[in-house]
Design a protein around this motif. Sequence first.
Motif, PDB file in Angstrom:
ATOM      1  N   SER A 130      50.409  25.245  71.969  1.00 27.62           N
ATOM      2  CA  SER A 130      50.609  23.805  72.149  1.00 27.62           C
ATOM      3  C   SER A 130      50.062  23.079  70.918  1.00 27.62           C
ATOM      4  N   ASP A 131      50.228  21.751  70.897  1.00 30.01           N
ATOM      5  CA  ASP A 131      49.603  20.956  69.837  1.00 30.01           C
ATOM      6  C   ASP A 131      48.445  20.197  70.461  1.00 30.01           C
ATOM      7  N   PRO A 132      47.209  20.713  70.311  1.00 26.83           N
ATOM      8  CA  PRO A 132      46.062  20.088  70.986  1.00 26.83           C
ATOM      9  C   PRO A 132      45.841  18.635  70.570  1.00 26.83           C
ATOM     10  N   THR A 133      46.326  18.239  69.388  1.00 29.06           N
ATOM     11  CA  THR A 133      46.078  16.864  68.929  1.00 29.06           C
ATOM     12  C   THR A 133      46.894  15.834  69.710  1.00 29.06           C
ATOM     13  N   THR A 134      47.899  16.299  70.480  1.00 31.50           N
ATOM     14  CA  THR A 134      48.700  15.368  71.277  1.00 31.50           C
ATOM     15  C   THR A 134      48.325  15.448  72.757  1.00 31.50           C
ATOM     16  N   ALA A 194      40.193  27.551  74.574  1.00 33.67           N
ATOM     17  CA  ALA A 194      39.293  26.402  74.742  1.00 33.67           C
ATOM     18  C   ALA A 194      38.033  26.502  73.879  1.00 33.67           C
ATOM     19  N   TYR A 195      37.663  27.712  73.440  1.00 25.15           N
ATOM     20  CA  TYR A 195      36.492  27.827  72.537  1.00 25.15           C
ATOM     21  C   TYR A 195      36.736  27.112  71.213  1.00 25.15           C
ATOM     22  N   THR A 196      38.005  26.888  70.886  1.00 20.61           N
ATOM     23  CA  THR A 196      38.361  26.102  69.701  1.00 20.61           C
ATOM     24  C   THR A 196      37.589  24.792  69.680  1.00 20.61           C
ATOM     25  N   HIS A 197      37.472  24.182  70.864  1.00 23.46           N
ATOM     26  CA  HIS A 197      36.961  22.819  70.972  1.00 23.46           C
ATOM     27  C   HIS A 197      35.466  22.759  71.295  1.00 23.46           C
ATOM     28  N   THR A 198      34.839  23.935  71.443  1.00 26.17           N
ATOM     29  CA  THR A 198      33.425  23.942  71.870  1.00 26.17           C
ATOM     30  C   THR A 198      32.524  24.826  71.020  1.00 26.17           C
ATOM     31  N   SER A 199      33.097  25.766  70.269  1.00 22.85           N
ATOM     32  CA  SER A 199      32.266  26.874  69.770  1.00 22.85           C
ATOM     33  C   SER A 199      31.816  26.724  68.322  1.00 22.85           C
ATOM     34  N   ASP A 254      41.820  14.018  74.906  1.00 20.07           N
ATOM     35  CA  ASP A 254      40.903  13.726  73.788  1.00 20.07           C
ATOM     36  C   ASP A 254      39.980  14.900  73.477  1.00 20.07           C
ATOM     37  N   PHE A 255      39.520  15.616  74.523  1.00 17.89           N
ATOM     38  CA  PHE A 255      38.545  16.681  74.274  1.00 17.89           C
ATOM     39  C   PHE A 255      39.145  17.846  73.487  1.00 17.89           C
ATOM     40  N   ARG A 256      40.477  17.862  73.371  1.00 17.54           N
ATOM     41  CA  ARG A 256      41.114  18.925  72.566  1.00 17.54           C
ATOM     42  C   ARG A 256      41.342  18.492  71.110  1.00 17.54           C
ATOM     43  N   HIS A 257      40.943  17.261  70.783  1.00 16.67           N
ATOM     44  CA  HIS A 257      41.228  16.769  69.435  1.00 16.67           C
ATOM     45  C   HIS A 257      40.248  17.305  68.397  1.00 16.67           C
ATOM     46  N   VAL A 258      39.069  17.748  68.878  1.00 18.48           N
ATOM     47  CA  VAL A 258      38.104  18.373  67.954  1.00 18.48           C
ATOM     48  C   VAL A 258      38.394  19.861  67.899  1.00 18.48           C
ATOM     49  N   SER A 259      38.466  20.413  66.676  1.00 21.33           N
ATOM     50  CA  SER A 259      38.615  21.867  66.528  1.00 21.33           C
ATOM     51  C   SER A 259      37.533  22.398  65.597  1.00 21.33           C
ATOM     52  N   GLY A 308      41.645  34.175  72.617  1.00 18.76           N
ATOM     53  CA  GLY A 308      40.500  33.842  73.445  1.00 18.76           C
ATOM     54  C   GLY A 308      40.831  33.644  74.916  1.00 18.76           C
ATOM     55  N   PRO A 309      39.987  32.892  75.611  1.00 14.96           N
ATOM     56  CA  PRO A 309      40.005  32.825  77.066  1.00 14.96           C
ATOM     57  C   PRO A 309      41.319  32.304  77.658  1.00 14.96           C
ATOM     58  N   ASN A 310      41.691  32.940  78.742  1.00 18.86           N
ATOM     59  CA  ASN A 310      42.852  32.572  79.576  1.00 18.86           C
ATOM     60  C   ASN A 310      44.198  32.928  78.953  1.00 18.86           C
ATOM     61  N   LEU A 311      44.180  33.410  77.724  1.00 23.03           N
ATOM     62  CA  LEU A 311      45.459  33.759  77.086  1.00 23.03           C
ATOM     63  C   LEU A 311      46.020  35.065  77.635  1.00 23.03           C
ATOM     64  N   ASN A 312      45.194  35.822  78.367  1.00 21.03           N
ATOM     65  CA  ASN A 312      45.709  37.001  79.085  1.00 21.03           C
ATOM     66  C   ASN A 312      46.693  36.577  80.178  1.00 21.03           C
TER      67      ASN A 312
END
Length: 145
Positions: free
Chosen positions: A105-109, A80-85, A112-117, A11-15
């Motif tokens: 990375s490990d989003p859980t560490t 980042a769509y992991t946490h919003t979509s 906070d906004f990356r803790h929801v998947s 997804g986004p920005n991984l390019n």
Amino acid sequence: MAKKLVYVLNGPNLNLLGLREPEIYGTQTLDDIAAMLEDAGQELGIAIDMRQSNHEGHLVDWLHEAQAEGAHAVLLNAGAYTHTSIALLDAIRSITTPVIEVHLSDPTTREDFRHVSFVGMAAAQTFQGHGAQSYTLALESAAKL
Ligand code: DQA
């Protein structure tokens, strides 16, 4: 025997991997990761279809396509769509092809906004926090599904 097909969707920005926050995501580019997966796929009898988009709807379309094409599994780093979509959550639930969530990375560490998947709510498995190796670990696991 025909090779199994595995879609690898990014997804986004991984390019911008390699340039983007290397202290978090490492210095390998997405092309480097694609080459690594091609090699691992040779060993595992898996054909890789690797793609990247900055647009949420493309990822939804490609998940549907993976099912239509009879893919064995999908590796999905939705960024980042992991946490919003919720659209991605629904798309994963709409197909029977197993989807494995991947993160460098490990989003859980992290924040906070990356803790929801939303992806993780529907994914068969998750590999995260191992840098580029998260992808190869996920591919090895996909081979066993
Ligand atoms: C990421 C983690 C996400 O939180 C972030 O938005 C990304 C990259 C990872 O691979 O670590 O874009 O998915």
